[in-house]
Scaffold this active site. Sequence first.
Site, mmCIF file in Angstrom:
data_model
loop_
_atom_site.group_PDB
_atom_site.id
_atom_site.type_symbol
_atom_site.label_atom_id
_atom_site.label_comp_id
_atom_site.label_asym_id
_atom_site.label_seq_id
_atom_site.Cartn_x
_atom_site.Cartn_y
_atom_site.Cartn_z
ATOM 1 N N LYS A 111 -3.900 -14.143 -5.743
ATOM 2 C CA LYS A 111 -2.735 -13.648 -6.482
ATOM 3 C C LYS A 111 -2.641 -14.217 -7.899
ATOM 4 O O LYS A 111 -2.016 -13.609 -8.769
ATOM 5 C CB LYS A 111 -1.452 -13.961 -5.710
ATOM 6 C CG LYS A 111 -1.337 -13.174 -4.412
ATOM 7 C CD LYS A 111 -0.040 -13.478 -3.688
ATOM 8 C CE LYS A 111 0.067 -12.672 -2.413
ATOM 9 N NZ LYS A 111 1.317 -12.946 -1.664
ATOM 10 N N LYS A 192 -7.732 -4.086 2.585
ATOM 11 C CA LYS A 192 -6.510 -3.890 3.352
ATOM 12 C C LYS A 192 -5.636 -2.821 2.714
ATOM 13 O O LYS A 192 -5.553 -2.726 1.488
ATOM 14 C CB LYS A 192 -5.746 -5.221 3.424
ATOM 15 C CG LYS A 192 -4.585 -5.226 4.397
ATOM 16 C CD LYS A 192 -3.988 -6.619 4.482
ATOM 17 C CE LYS A 192 -2.802 -6.651 5.435
ATOM 18 N NZ LYS A 192 -2.209 -8.000 5.526
ATOM 19 N N LYS A 195 0.015 -1.352 -1.186
ATOM 20 C CA LYS A 195 0.817 -0.574 -2.130
ATOM 21 C C LYS A 195 0.311 -0.729 -3.554
ATOM 22 O O LYS A 195 0.608 0.089 -4.420
ATOM 23 C CB LYS A 195 2.276 -1.012 -2.060
ATOM 24 C CG LYS A 195 2.496 -2.453 -2.489
ATOM 25 C CD LYS A 195 3.925 -2.874 -2.341
ATOM 26 C CE LYS A 195 4.133 -4.305 -2.807
ATOM 27 N NZ LYS A 195 3.359 -5.289 -2.034
#
Length: 327
Positions: A111, A192, A195
Amino acid sequence: MKRLLSGIKPSGDLNIGGYGGALRQYVKLQHEYDSYFFVPDLHAVTVYQDPKELHQRSRDIAALYIASGIDPDKATIFLQSQVPEHAQLGWLLETQAHFGELKRMTQFKEKSAGQDTVSSALFTYPVLMAADVLLYQATHVPVGDDQKQHLELTRDLADRFNNRYGRTFTMPEPIIQDIGSRIMGLDDPSKKMSKSNPNKNSCVHMMDTPEDIRKKFSKAVTDSDGQVRYDWEQKPAVSNLIEMYSVFSEEEIPVIEKRYEGQGYGTFKKELAEVVIDKLQPIQEKFRRIVNSAELDLILSDGAKRASEIAGPTLLAAKKAMGFVTF
């Protein structure tokens, strides 16, 4: 009774990966465990969230819990930020965590990659995750492949605290499901379902219309083999679709393979879309009824009180163990 805790972060629109990896499992586990299902809104703000969106998405996740079949009379449903013991125990556990072990957290690396600035909370939030679990003396935690490292940290912190200050926390065990724990993108079975993927057809959201769902599955990648066969090593794209079919139909994979033997992918993908639609439509109807209702407010308020009744004594025990003055 064994106790379980888990939650889904309100940082975006929930997709069917969240149903397969979490909601479906929660509905089953509530009958086997003293269950606490929370909305980790404090975790969401490790990166910037629009306040109005955070407010609504927090309600959305709680409403999806109930719409999917979690019974608030059986399980405790609450918002993390409404139980202040989470943040307090999180700070106490930060004093036990080592910089090096937080630096090794895979999700932080992913991230923070390519970011000019990174919140310090993004670095330390695995400790808050540990506090979430330990606060309720949870014996079990459902985890996916991408969460095993965080549960390992939780266990390490519990063991470190218990050895240093005396037995205070229960050592949680993982619950790992075989099917549905990691639903992958419709466009790329190596990633995975997310969104954040710029390809809108890669992800089926819980609130998608039947038309959108049919369109997305019709465009899902497969392979040139033409056989509906479950083999993640040789046929990852098709195996991903078969796993979705199993999750939403509650049928065993061999049954699905036999049904579509010799039929090719066209029929299989069309009927997979209908299986998903049939499962989602009643969930969507109940979600719309309760998401902005006084009923949901009451459930969350009651859940926070019930959660505090368990969390409070644990926090007090931890503070006493560390030598803080308590009354």
